[in-house]
Scaffold this motif. Structure first.
Motif, PDB file in Angstrom:
ATOM      1  N   ASP A 183      -2.927   9.613  -3.571  1.00  0.00           N
ATOM      2  CA  ASP A 183      -3.895   8.806  -2.824  1.00  0.00           C
ATOM      3  C   ASP A 183      -3.199   7.514  -2.402  1.00  0.00           C
ATOM      4  OD1 ASP A 183      -6.002   7.245  -1.866  1.00  0.00           O
ATOM      5  OD2 ASP A 183      -7.434   8.126  -3.268  1.00  0.00           O
ATOM      6  N   GLN A 184      -2.619   7.552  -1.205  1.00  0.00           N
ATOM      7  CA  GLN A 184      -1.784   6.448  -0.724  1.00  0.00           C
ATOM      8  C   GLN A 184      -2.584   5.149  -0.616  1.00  0.00           C
ATOM      9  OE1 GLN A 184       1.464   7.070  -0.138  1.00  0.00           O
ATOM     10  NE2 GLN A 184       1.566   9.277   0.221  1.00  0.00           N
ATOM     11  N   ALA A 185      -3.765   5.230  -0.037  1.00  0.00           N
ATOM     12  CA  ALA A 185      -4.572   4.020   0.167  1.00  0.00           C
ATOM     13  C   ALA A 185      -5.000   3.417  -1.162  1.00  0.00           C
ATOM     14  CB  ALA A 185      -5.794   4.346   1.024  1.00  0.00           C
ATOM     15  N   ALA A 186      -5.371   4.266  -2.124  1.00  0.00           N
ATOM     16  CA  ALA A 186      -5.777   3.756  -3.430  1.00  0.00           C
ATOM     17  C   ALA A 186      -4.605   3.090  -4.137  1.00  0.00           C
ATOM     18  CB  ALA A 186      -6.341   4.889  -4.283  1.00  0.00           C
ATOM     19  N   GLY A 187      -3.405   3.640  -3.971  1.00  0.00           N
ATOM     20  CA  GLY A 187      -2.227   3.032  -4.577  1.00  0.00           C
ATOM     21  C   GLY A 187      -1.939   1.663  -3.996  1.00  0.00           C
ATOM     22  N   ALA A 188      -2.045   1.538  -2.684  1.00  0.00           N
ATOM     23  CA  ALA A 188      -1.820   0.241  -2.049  1.00  0.00           C
ATOM     24  C   ALA A 188      -2.891  -0.757  -2.452  1.00  0.00           C
ATOM     25  CB  ALA A 188      -1.798   0.409  -0.532  1.00  0.00           C
ATOM     26  N   ALA A 189      -4.113  -0.282  -2.666  1.00  0.00           N
ATOM     27  CA  ALA A 189      -5.187  -1.171  -3.133  1.00  0.00           C
ATOM     28  C   ALA A 189      -4.883  -1.705  -4.528  1.00  0.00           C
ATOM     29  CB  ALA A 189      -6.519  -0.433  -3.123  1.00  0.00           C
ATOM     30  N   LEU A 190      -4.262  -0.883  -5.385  1.00  0.00           N
ATOM     31  CA  LEU A 190      -3.851  -1.364  -6.706  1.00  0.00           C
ATOM     32  C   LEU A 190      -2.870  -2.527  -6.572  1.00  0.00           C
ATOM     33  CD1 LEU A 190      -3.236   1.988  -8.658  1.00  0.00           C
ATOM     34  CD2 LEU A 190      -5.165   0.409  -8.923  1.00  0.00           C
ATOM     35  N   ALA A 191      -1.945  -2.415  -5.599  1.00  0.00           N
ATOM     36  CA  ALA A 191      -0.980  -3.498  -5.373  1.00  0.00           C
ATOM     37  C   ALA A 191      -1.690  -4.776  -4.938  1.00  0.00           C
ATOM     38  CB  ALA A 191       0.042  -3.067  -4.321  1.00  0.00           C
ATOM     39  N   ALA A 192      -2.642  -4.657  -4.024  1.00  0.00           N
ATOM     40  CA  ALA A 192      -3.381  -5.837  -3.555  1.00  0.00           C
ATOM     41  C   ALA A 192      -4.178  -6.475  -4.683  1.00  0.00           C
ATOM     42  CB  ALA A 192      -4.309  -5.443  -2.402  1.00  0.00           C
ATOM     43  N   ASP A 193      -4.851  -5.651  -5.466  1.00  0.00           N
ATOM     44  CA  ASP A 193      -5.642  -6.187  -6.574  1.00  0.00           C
ATOM     45  C   ASP A 193      -4.755  -6.941  -7.567  1.00  0.00           C
ATOM     46  OD1 ASP A 193      -7.892  -5.038  -5.460  1.00  0.00           O
ATOM     47  OD2 ASP A 193      -7.858  -3.271  -6.774  1.00  0.00           O
ATOM     48  N   HIS A 194      -3.576  -6.403  -7.826  1.00  0.00           N
ATOM     49  CA  HIS A 194      -2.677  -7.050  -8.782  1.00  0.00           C
ATOM     50  C   HIS A 194      -2.182  -8.398  -8.252  1.00  0.00           C
ATOM     51  CE1 HIS A 194       0.083  -7.231 -12.164  1.00  0.00           C
ATOM     52  NE2 HIS A 194       1.067  -7.511 -11.328  1.00  0.00           N
ATOM     53  N   ASP A 220      -3.336   0.519   5.476  1.00  0.00           N
ATOM     54  CA  ASP A 220      -4.798   0.438   5.534  1.00  0.00           C
ATOM     55  C   ASP A 220      -5.391   0.140   4.154  1.00  0.00           C
ATOM     56  OD1 ASP A 220      -4.630   0.986   8.214  1.00  0.00           O
ATOM     57  OD2 ASP A 220      -5.238   3.096   8.041  1.00  0.00           O
ATOM     58  N   GLY A 221      -4.858   0.790   3.132  1.00  0.00           N
ATOM     59  CA  GLY A 221      -5.373   0.562   1.792  1.00  0.00           C
ATOM     60  C   GLY A 221      -5.129  -0.857   1.316  1.00  0.00           C
ATOM     61  N   PHE A 222      -3.946  -1.394   1.634  1.00  0.00           N
ATOM     62  CA  PHE A 222      -3.615  -2.748   1.196  1.00  0.00           C
ATOM     63  C   PHE A 222      -4.462  -3.791   1.922  1.00  0.00           C
ATOM     64  CE2 PHE A 222      -1.109  -6.685   1.367  1.00  0.00           C
ATOM     65  CZ  PHE A 222      -0.890  -6.885   0.004  1.00  0.00           C
ATOM     66  N   THR A 223      -4.555  -3.694   3.238  1.00  0.00           N
ATOM     67  CA  THR A 223      -5.294  -4.713   3.992  1.00  0.00           C
ATOM     68  C   THR A 223      -6.792  -4.646   3.697  1.00  0.00           C
ATOM     69  OG1 THR A 223      -5.351  -3.208   5.903  1.00  0.00           O
ATOM     70  CG2 THR A 223      -3.593  -4.856   5.844  1.00  0.00           C
ATOM     71  N   ALA A 224      -7.328  -3.439   3.473  1.00  0.00           N
ATOM     72  CA  ALA A 224      -8.751  -3.325   3.145  1.00  0.00           C
ATOM     73  C   ALA A 224      -9.043  -3.982   1.798  1.00  0.00           C
ATOM     74  CB  ALA A 224      -9.181  -1.862   3.132  1.00  0.00           C
ATOM     75  N   ALA A 225      -8.159  -3.745   0.810  1.00  0.00           N
ATOM     76  CA  ALA A 225      -8.369  -4.355  -0.506  1.00  0.00           C
ATOM     77  C   ALA A 225      -8.197  -5.870  -0.438  1.00  0.00           C
ATOM     78  CB  ALA A 225      -7.387  -3.753  -1.514  1.00  0.00           C
ATOM     79  N   ALA A 226      -7.210  -6.351   0.335  1.00  0.00           N
ATOM     80  CA  ALA A 226      -7.021  -7.792   0.481  1.00  0.00           C
ATOM     81  C   ALA A 226      -8.247  -8.436   1.123  1.00  0.00           C
ATOM     82  CB  ALA A 226      -5.761  -8.069   1.309  1.00  0.00           C
ATOM     83  N   ALA A 227      -8.828  -7.758   2.111  1.00  0.00           N
ATOM     84  CA  ALA A 227     -10.020  -8.292   2.775  1.00  0.00           C
ATOM     85  C   ALA A 227     -11.189  -8.391   1.800  1.00  0.00           C
ATOM     86  CB  ALA A 227     -10.384  -7.404   3.966  1.00  0.00           C
TER      87      ALA A 227
END
Length: 351
Positions: A183-194, A220-227
């Motif tokens: 799950d690429q987007a979920a992985g990038a969201a983990l990076a943003a959350d951290h 997409d996953g990173f920018t959505a989580a950052a937002a």
């Protein structure tokens, strides 16, 4: 079990195995060809007789009956970039991700007696030759590593009768081809959350190529989580999943945001190139700039400091691709299934 005497002057035959096991030649043939309906006691007797006689199956003769080659192709489809000085093959073998894929495939294919063939497609001519070769029945199935959305190979394989599985999700969700991905987007969201949890507020990302589904999904996953954290102003520079590309992209990122305090680099290999750029600019990692990568490859441990990264279980994913492909080879009527693995954040010293 009968006498195990076998004339030493010739290789053992099915008849020899049948005589030693005390069963019919047909039963021996069914066991050797993997039939599931054989009584377990008879199967054990045949397997012991095979060991006792040192019988070696004649795969050439068997293939005439089964129409199997006992081989599958690992096809790497990557269009040649004439602007890049390093050869495509050299870049592929220097990427730790590729070795992990091969390792995971062999873990399943070797015990099954299936050989792995490496095939490359880097332009239209080689793609046409490869498709022609595959359609002639030289292999039983294909594992396809195809990263660019415009690649015709996934669609060509889906339209053929040849069992195939794709590393990563297809660009077209409706394409009838099996696939395995993280799950690429979920992985990038983990990076943003951290990064947010560390207090980073001036963040940026070095993406993968945005014509690749993995590059786009990670962005997409990173920018959505950052937002979601109130950071809609992520500075973005496109990279190419190489160490050199990571260095180039980090230079551009610092030019656009000199006060950067947090970066998500969409592959460990790019991070390996990006970190020295930060060091040369006098930016301490993680005190001045926190850095998170993606993959959890050997490159993450080669970074200084060692890289906090998002782990995708590449070996397990590749093993699943091999199991899925063998299932399709054994039963071509099985539907093409897709599986998505969960990512995991691995915290080290860079963030």
């Amino acid at each position: 079990m009968s006498s195990n005497a076998t004339p030493p002057s010739r290789p053992a035959t099915l008849e020899d195995v049948a005589r030693v096991a005390g069963v019919s030649r047909a039963t021996v043939s069914r066991v050797i060809n993997g039939a599931a309906s054989v009584d377990p006691a008879l199967r054990r007797a045949v397997e012991q007789a095979v060991d006792a006689t040192r019988y070696v199956p004649n795969r050439a003769a068997r293939s005439l009956v089964t129409r199997r080659t006992d081989s599958v192709a690992l096809v790497v489809s990557e269009r040649r970039d004439l602007t890049v000085s390093s050869p495509f093959v050299g870049r592929m073998f220097s990427d730790p991700h590729f070795g992990r894929v091969v390792s995971g495939l062999l873990e399943v294919l070797r015990p099954a007696g299936v050989q792995l063939m490496l095939m490359l497609a880097d332009d239209d001519a080689s793609c046409d030759r490869l498709v022609g070769y595959l359609r002639q029945g030289h292999v039983d199935g294909v594992v396809l590593i195809s990263q660019h959305a415009a690649d015709p190979l996934p669609e060509l394989l889906a339209a053929s009768a040849l069992p195939a599985v794709l590393a990563g999700r297809p660009a077209r969700p409706d394409l009838p081809i099996g696939s395995v991905d993280v799950d690429q987007a979920a992985g990038a969201a983990l990076a943003a959350d951290h990064l947010m949890a560390r207090g980073c507020r001036r963040i940026g990302t070095i993406t993968g190529p945005l014509d690749m589904p993995s590059g786009r999904h990670r962005l997409d996953g990173f920018t959505a989580a950052a937002a979601r954290h109130g950071r809609g102003d992520v500075v973005t520079v496109e990279g190419d999943f190489t160490q050199h590309g990571g260095a180039t992209a980090m230079t551009a990122l610092l030019q656009r945001r000199p006060d950067l305090d947090g970066v998500f680099v969409a592959s460990d290999l790019m991070a390996l190139g990006a970190l020295p750029v930060l060091h040369r600019r006098g930016r301490s990692v993680p005190d001045d700039v926190a850095v998170v990568g993606f993959d959890d490859s050997s490159a993450a441990l080669a970074c200084e400091p060692q890289l906090t990264t998002v782990r995708q279980p590449v070996e397990e994913m590749a093993a699943e691709m091999a199991r899925s492909l063998l299932a399709r080879i054994n039963d071509p009527q099985q539907p093409a299934l897709s599986r998505v693995f969960d990512p995991e954040l691995v915290v080290r010293r860079s963030a």
